[in-house]
Design an enzyme around this catalytic site. Structure first.
Site, PDB file in Angstrom:
ATOM      1  N   GLY A 163       0.757  -1.248   0.000  1.00 21.36           N
ATOM      2  CA  GLY A 163       0.000   0.000   0.000  1.00 21.36           C
ATOM      3  C   GLY A 163       0.786   1.297   0.000  1.00 21.36           C
ATOM      4  N   ILE A 207      -2.811 -15.671  -1.462  1.00 25.47           N
ATOM      5  CA  ILE A 207      -2.612 -16.966  -0.826  1.00 25.47           C
ATOM      6  C   ILE A 207      -3.882 -17.404  -0.103  1.00 25.47           C
ATOM      7  CG2 ILE A 207      -1.761 -16.181   1.425  1.00 25.47           C
ATOM      8  CD1 ILE A 207       0.470 -18.325   1.119  1.00 25.47           C
ATOM      9  N   ASP A 208      -4.735 -16.422   0.260  1.00 23.77           N
ATOM     10  CA  ASP A 208      -6.010 -16.735   0.915  1.00 23.77           C
ATOM     11  C   ASP A 208      -7.064 -17.221  -0.075  1.00 23.77           C
ATOM     12  OD1 ASP A 208      -4.852 -15.907   3.239  1.00 23.77           O
ATOM     13  OD2 ASP A 208      -5.971 -14.038   3.410  1.00 23.77           O
ATOM     14  N   ARG A 225      -7.453 -14.196   6.424  1.00 15.40           N
ATOM     15  CA  ARG A 225      -7.979 -13.047   7.163  1.00 15.40           C
ATOM     16  C   ARG A 225      -9.503 -13.028   7.172  1.00 15.40           C
ATOM     17  NH1 ARG A 225      -4.026 -10.158   4.267  1.00 15.40           N
ATOM     18  NH2 ARG A 225      -2.326  -9.330   5.539  1.00 15.40           N
TER      19      ARG A 225
END
Length: 527
Positions: free
Chosen positions: A249, A303-304, A349
């Site tokens: 970011g 990866i999630d 997450r």
């Protein structure tokens, strides 16, 4: 064209945000080809209608298609696809000069080309009724893990691949490749194959830049770009991480576009997750505002596995394979002690795909906890105690975003990429289990997160990365922009970035995949 849908359905538009879809009063449904939530045409049930016998079906009309000799699809013999029923892609063709592909001479090594009207169906299942497993939101994708929220989709997506007509002169192309966000298996593979495909088109190696340490590398003085050549990239796919470096970011989009214009770049490839693709979208919009002609193409990394619509993100299979090692280690530790309890925290997450898939694949998890499904601590402890009585030991797999509502401090704010900052559910569970079992359990806690994301890819992921890298370059040469490439219903397609960044993809709590797991491990409802 505006689709006329019954009550309880929504209307898709390319720029639409997440739409909420709620069920209306009880309805009776007859099978049809509309895109309602169960792909059925719904009419209010009346006593008169229920008494009438169904009319005989009309004789089938001749199909406007004929099959291909290899069974890989069907060929349209008419102009049978409505252009307004396709995911719309942005392009720069009005500013560019069309020309023949350099691969025409040998018919793309005998493999032929993809046409602009090649389509991949986004909706592949026709459900019998609203009672069929997984039928809710069949007209789109769920975004919150709850039934009342869907992103609505049209019927088709544009197929990925090389075109006969390209819109950039390969000798005049200047391209840049950048990797963003957290590490993920396969980053080097994608970078390598983007560069290889660019040079296959005839782009001079001197014209291909690698941006260092994420998007800030476009303008930070201590992170100057490097020249990417085939010899320089030889063998990097055998290593984990990213040879370009990465960061999260905080990039200055206006400054990035200023450098794109200054350096004469006309292709930029952004390899990133939801945040990286959102940045690619912002770069494209700023390019458009500033009149900079540059094709911005994303390659979805997560990866999630939480990118909307796409079957899977690259690196996910590798992550699951590596996550199994931690679960198997927890099984050995737990099985070697009286009332042994192995707790393994995996990445995830907001989406529990890694925990769910690794639990299913390993066959050793007794409990799986994911962010999409809340749980109560007393019920969880009771289930672990039940497993102790039955087996003498227990393995609990938990995604990092699960149970945040149970923690006193919970998730707090977001990181530089806009991801929620989470409290540590793994440590919390370990402490709560210690309190509940009062020393009568041997608890081992394993957190393999960074070990999982830093390894090289497995063979399936390696092939997937190759195709994604090639597809991204084909899309840029086709004059497309603000797109990403991915696998949808086992086929490679181009998707508009604004559509895939609306929300993270979630595990469907009432879907078949989650149901297969909980029935396999006999996990009760813990909410």
């Amino acid at each position: 064209m505006r689709l006329q849908l019954p009550v309880g359905c929504g209307v898709w538009s390319p720029a639409s945000k997440v739409q909420r879809v709620t069920r209306a009063a009880p309805i009776a449904c007859r099978s049809a080809r509309s895109r309602c939530s169960m792909r059925v045409s719904c009419v209010a049930e009346t006593s008169e209608a229920s008494k009438q016998a169904a009319k005989p079906a009309a004789a089938p009309k001749p199909t406007p298609y004929f099959s291909t000799p290899y069974g890989g699809g069907r060929v349209s013999s008419t102009d049978s696809v409505d252009d307004e029923d396709v995911l719309e892609l942005k392009n720069l063709r009005q500013y560019l000069v069309p020309r023949d592909s350099p691969f025409i001479a040998n018919n793309n090594e005998g493999g032929g080309f993809v046409g602009d009207r090649d389509r991949i169906r986004l909706h592949t299942v026709e459900f019998e009724s609203s009672e069929s497993s997984g039928s809710y939101c069949s007209h789109g994708v769920m975004t919150t893990g709850e039934e009342e929220s869907c992103v609505l989709l049209p019927e088709w997506a544009i197929r990925c691949g090389p075109r006969k007509t390209i819109y950039f002169d390969p000798q005049q192309v200047s391209a840049a490749v950048v990797t963003c966000g957290g590490l993920c298996p396969g980053l080097n593979d994608v970078v390598q194959n983007i560069v290889y495909t660019l040079t296959d088109y005839g782009v001079p190696e001197d014209n291909i830049l690698g941006i260092r340490y994420g998007l800030r590398g476009f303008y930070e003085r201590d992170a100057k770009p490097i020249n990417l050549t085939r010899s320089y990239l030889d063998g990097i796919h055998l290593k984990g991480g990213t040879m370009l470096g990465t960061s999260r970011g905080g990039a200055d989009v206006k400054e990035i576009v200023r450098r794109i214009d200054l350096w004469g770049l006309n292709m930029v490839f952004v390899v990133g997750g939801n945040g990286g693709n959102a940045a690619a979208n912002a770069i494209q919009e700023e390019c458009e505002a500033q009149g900079v002609i540059c094709s911005v193409v994303g390659v979805p990394k997560s990866i999630d596995n939480d990118i909307l619509i796409i079957d899977k993100c690259f690196g996910f299979e590798t992550a699951v394979e590596e996550a199994q090692r931690a679960l198997l280690a927890a099984k050995v530790e737990a099985g070697s002690a009286r009332n042994g309890l192995g707790v393994v925290k995996l990445m995830g997450r907001q989406s529990g795909f890694i925990a769910m898939q690794a639990s299913m694949a390993s066959g050793v998890a007794d409990v799986c906890l994911i962010p999409e499904i809340p749980f109560r601590m007393d019920k969880l402890c009771a289930q672990v105690a039940h497993v102790f009585e039955k087996k003498g030991h227990c393995v609990v797999c938990v995604a990092e975003g699960a149970g945040q509502d149970l923690l006193m401090n919970g998730s707090s704010g977001t990181d530089a990429s806009g991801n929620p900052i989470l409290a540590d559910i793994g440590v919390f569970l370990k402490n709560e289990f210690k309190k509940y079992f009062k020393g009568d359990a041997d608890i081992k806690y394993i957190d393999p997160s960074y070990m999982i994301r830093s390894v090289p890819t497995t063979s399936n992921d390696r092939v997937y990365c190759k195709v994604l890298g090639q597809g991204a370059v084909h899309g840029a040469f086709a004059g497309l922009t603000d797109i990403t490439v991915g696998l949808v219903n086992t086929h490679y397609v181009y998707l508009p970035i604004p559509t895939i960044i609306q929300a993270p993809r979630k595990v469907n709590p009432k879907g078949r995949r989650w149901n297969r797991l909980v029935t396999a491990i006999r996990q009760p409802d813990l909410s």
